[in-house]
Design an enzyme around this catalytic site. Structure first.
Site, PDB file in Angstrom:
ATOM      1  N   LYS A 200      35.959  45.322  21.414  1.00 20.77           N
ATOM      2  CA  LYS A 200      35.643  46.615  20.776  1.00 20.77           C
ATOM      3  C   LYS A 200      36.921  47.387  20.440  1.00 20.77           C
ATOM      4  CE  LYS A 200      31.440  46.740  23.448  1.00 20.77           C
ATOM      5  NZ  LYS A 200      30.764  47.169  24.648  1.00 20.77           N
TER       6      LYS A 200
ATOM      7  N   GLN B 152      30.219  50.819  29.793  1.00 27.56           N
ATOM      8  CA  GLN B 152      30.038  49.366  29.782  1.00 27.56           C
ATOM      9  C   GLN B 152      29.050  48.930  30.859  1.00 27.56           C
ATOM     10  OE1 GLN B 152      31.263  47.484  27.398  1.00 27.56           O
ATOM     11  NE2 GLN B 152      30.509  45.549  28.223  1.00 27.56           N
TER      12      GLN B 152
ATOM     13  N   ASP C 212      26.057  53.284  21.616  1.00 30.02           N
ATOM     14  CA  ASP C 212      25.267  52.092  21.982  1.00 30.02           C
ATOM     15  C   ASP C 212      23.802  52.252  21.588  1.00 30.02           C
ATOM     16  OD1 ASP C 212      26.737  49.998  23.179  1.00 30.02           O
ATOM     17  OD2 ASP C 212      26.993  51.159  25.035  1.00 30.02           O
TER      18      ASP C 212
HETATM   19  N1  LIG Z   1      27.415  49.444  27.057  1.00 23.53           N
HETATM   20  C1  LIG Z   1      27.304  48.159  26.685  1.00 23.53           C
HETATM   21  N2  LIG Z   1      27.094  47.862  25.388  1.00 23.53           N
HETATM   22  C2  LIG Z   1      26.973  46.547  24.985  1.00 23.53           C
HETATM   23  O1  LIG Z   1      26.763  46.269  23.791  1.00 23.53           O
HETATM   24  C3  LIG Z   1      27.116  45.517  25.966  1.00 23.53           C
HETATM   25  C4  LIG Z   1      27.347  45.887  27.299  1.00 23.53           C
HETATM   26  N3  LIG Z   1      27.420  47.218  27.623  1.00 23.53           N
HETATM   27  N4  LIG Z   1      27.491  44.964  28.259  1.00 23.53           N
HETATM   28  C5  LIG Z   1      27.513  43.550  27.946  1.00 23.53           C
HETATM   29  C6  LIG Z   1      26.679  43.223  26.740  1.00 23.53           C
HETATM   30  C7  LIG Z   1      26.964  41.881  26.137  1.00 23.53           C
HETATM   31  N5  LIG Z   1      27.440  42.168  24.808  1.00 23.53           N
HETATM   32  C8  LIG Z   1      27.877  41.200  23.905  1.00 23.53           C
HETATM   33  C9  LIG Z   1      28.641  41.540  22.821  1.00 23.53           C
HETATM   34  C10 LIG Z   1      29.101  40.578  21.943  1.00 23.53           C
HETATM   35  C11 LIG Z   1      28.799  39.235  22.146  1.00 23.53           C
HETATM   36  C12 LIG Z   1      29.293  38.198  21.214  1.00 23.53           C
HETATM   37  O2  LIG Z   1      28.804  37.085  21.212  1.00 23.53           O
HETATM   38  N6  LIG Z   1      30.284  38.479  20.384  1.00 23.53           N
HETATM   39  C13 LIG Z   1      30.799  37.508  19.428  1.00 23.53           C
HETATM   40  C14 LIG Z   1      31.706  38.201  18.443  1.00 23.53           C
HETATM   41  C15 LIG Z   1      33.017  38.636  19.020  1.00 23.53           C
HETATM   42  C16 LIG Z   1      33.999  39.156  18.006  1.00 23.53           C
HETATM   43  O3  LIG Z   1      33.653  39.993  17.167  1.00 23.53           O
HETATM   44  O4  LIG Z   1      35.139  38.685  18.074  1.00 23.53           O
HETATM   45  C17 LIG Z   1      31.567  36.401  20.082  1.00 23.53           C
HETATM   46  O5  LIG Z   1      32.033  36.594  21.213  1.00 23.53           O
HETATM   47  O6  LIG Z   1      31.691  35.351  19.455  1.00 23.53           O
HETATM   48  C18 LIG Z   1      28.014  38.871  23.225  1.00 23.53           C
HETATM   49  C19 LIG Z   1      27.561  39.848  24.097  1.00 23.53           C
HETATM   50  C20 LIG Z   1      27.456  43.521  24.603  1.00 23.53           C
HETATM   51  N7  LIG Z   1      27.033  44.170  25.670  1.00 23.53           N
END
Ligand SMILES: Nc1nc(=O)c2c([nH]1)NC[C@@H]1CN(c3ccc(C(=O)N[C@@H](CCC(=O)O)C(=O)O)cc3)C=[N+]21
Ligand SMILES: NC(=O)C1=CN([C@@H]2O[C@H](COP(=O)(O)OP(=O)(O)OC[C@H]3O[C@@H](n4cnc5c(N)ncnc54)[C@H](OP(=O)(O)O)[C@@H]3O)[C@@H](O)[C@H]2O)C=CC1
Length: 319
Positions: A117, A161, A184
């Site tokens: 992020k 988070q 969020d």
């Molecule tokens: N307050 C809060 N907000 C969230 O949105 C939040 C959280 N807590 N806690 C954990 C979970 C999990 N989560 C993910 C985000 C991206 C990928 C994901 O797959 N991203 C891609 C794209 C990454 C990129 O853009 O480089 C990747 O990793 O390939 C998975 C899981 C969000 N979360």
């Protein structure tokens, strides 16, 4: 290698090798795209120009084929547009948006997500600050930090988070984040407004919003279509189902208590898997021609040349 965010249109057997255009340019006119879904969430959607849909194809070992949408050029385009808007904002009023992230404890996965992020914010010109609290912090210490960010005028968005340590009441903390800064979209006011017809949340959870954006940009008709969302968490499953419903899809939700999930998904035009179980959805769960989005990611061990290494793998198997 990382998986997830996989999108495909499942087809029957491939007759002969077909190539699909994957042309996409961030310099194309941004106004040709639908608005990024925000408070101005459209109730009726007009398909976009076919030529702007980045696609490639995949052939599976059983001979099935699928067209695959690469979300990365779309992400690049969205970031390009946001960077431009922020530049204009700076020029016009001398201010830029600020995001505050609160991390409790030392979870490695949370740090990874936060870094993703922060990097994205850097790329587009959003100022960031991270407040780290120890695992042992009290609820009132965390609430104080959130309240301070609620009051801070240079902070426009707040992310607490998740997951939080067990001794902290996640639901209570979500309600303390100011709804206007709840980027969020987890505050009950924002989630409730997403669920209620005619109401507009300040923010929509980002992964579900991205999922709909991909469908729209790929020209997938949502209105009137049967869709199945696998998973019902507040981060991905539930808001995805609510958004699809707002776009007039007929939505079924599959979760861990659902009997015969394969029967339900095999009737769907659109299947969104929001669950982190590898290969949960098999090829025979899907009807030919359906559109499939996998938002799940999970670390699995894969052996290759006597090496074992972690790999993030999507939850859908097309073999
Ligand atoms: N307050 C809060 N907000 C969230 O949105 C939040 C959280 N807590 N806690 C954990 C979970 C999990 N989560 C993910 C985000 C991206 C990928 C994901 O797959 N991203 C891609 C794209 C990454 C990129 O853009 O480089 C990747 O990793 O390939 C998975 C899981 C969000 N979360
Ligand atoms: N791409 C992105 O940007 C994002 C990806 N993710 C990924 O999405 C996945 C899910 O995350 P999250 O929602 O937070 O996880 P949760 O553990 O909170 O939710 C998982 C959901 O899956 C359901 N489920 C579990 N097992 C089954 C099963 N066998 N059949 C059907 N449904 C099942 C659960 O049902 P029940 O409710 O009955 O327990 C629950 O609703 C993860 O892989 C995560 O990494 C998450 C956020 C953003």
């Amino acid at each position: 290698m990382r998986g997830g965010n996989w999108v495909g249109v499942v087809g029957r057997r491939l007759r002969k090798k077909t190539s699909y255009s994957s042309v996409h340019s961030i310099s194309s006119t941004p106004t040709e795209y639908p608005n990024i879904l925000g408070p101005n969430l459209p109730d009726v959607w007009t398909p976009t120009n076919q030529s702007h849909r980045p696609q490639s194809s995949a052939i599976f070992s059983n001979g099935n084929s699928a067209r695959i949408i690469d979300g990365k050029p779309i992400a690049k385009d969205i970031k390009f547009r946001i960077a431009g808007e922020i530049q204009r904002m700076k020029a016009a009023i001398g201010k830029s948006p600020g995001l505050a992230v609160v991390l409790v404890g030392q979870r490695r996965d949370s740090k990874t997500y936060i870094n993703i992020k922060l990097r994205a914010c850097d790329e587009v010109g959003i100022a960031t600050m991270v407040e780290e609290l120890p695992e042992s912090c009290t609820e009132s210490e965390l609430l104080d930090v959130v309240s301070r960010f609620n009051e801070e005028p240079s902070v426009h968005g707040i992310i607490v988070q998740l997951p939080l340590p067990q001794h902290l009441d996640e639901e209570k903390i979500m309600t303390v984040v100011s709804p206007e800064k709840d980027v969020d979209g987890f505050h009950p006011l924002n989630m409730g407004n997403l669920a209620l017809r005619g109401r507009q949340p300040f923010f929509i959870p980002c992964a579900p919003k991205g999922c709909i954006e991909l469908l729209l940009r790929f020209g997938v008709q949502i209105s009137g279509k049967r869709s199945v969302v696998i998973g019902r968490s507040k981060i991905v499953g539930l808001p995805t189902a609510l958004l699809l419903q707002r776009h007039h899809a007929t939505v079924s939700t599959v979760h861990s208590f659902t009997k015969n999930p394969e029967q339900i998904t095999s009737q769907a035009d659109i299947v969104v898997s929001d669950v982190g179980i590898p290969n949960l959805v098999q090829g025979n769960w899907l009807k030919p021609g359906s559109v499939v989005i996998d938002m799940g990611t999970n670390l699995v061990k894969v052996s290759s040349q006597n090496l074992t290494f972690p790999l993030a793998k999507a939850g859908i198997s097309c073999n």
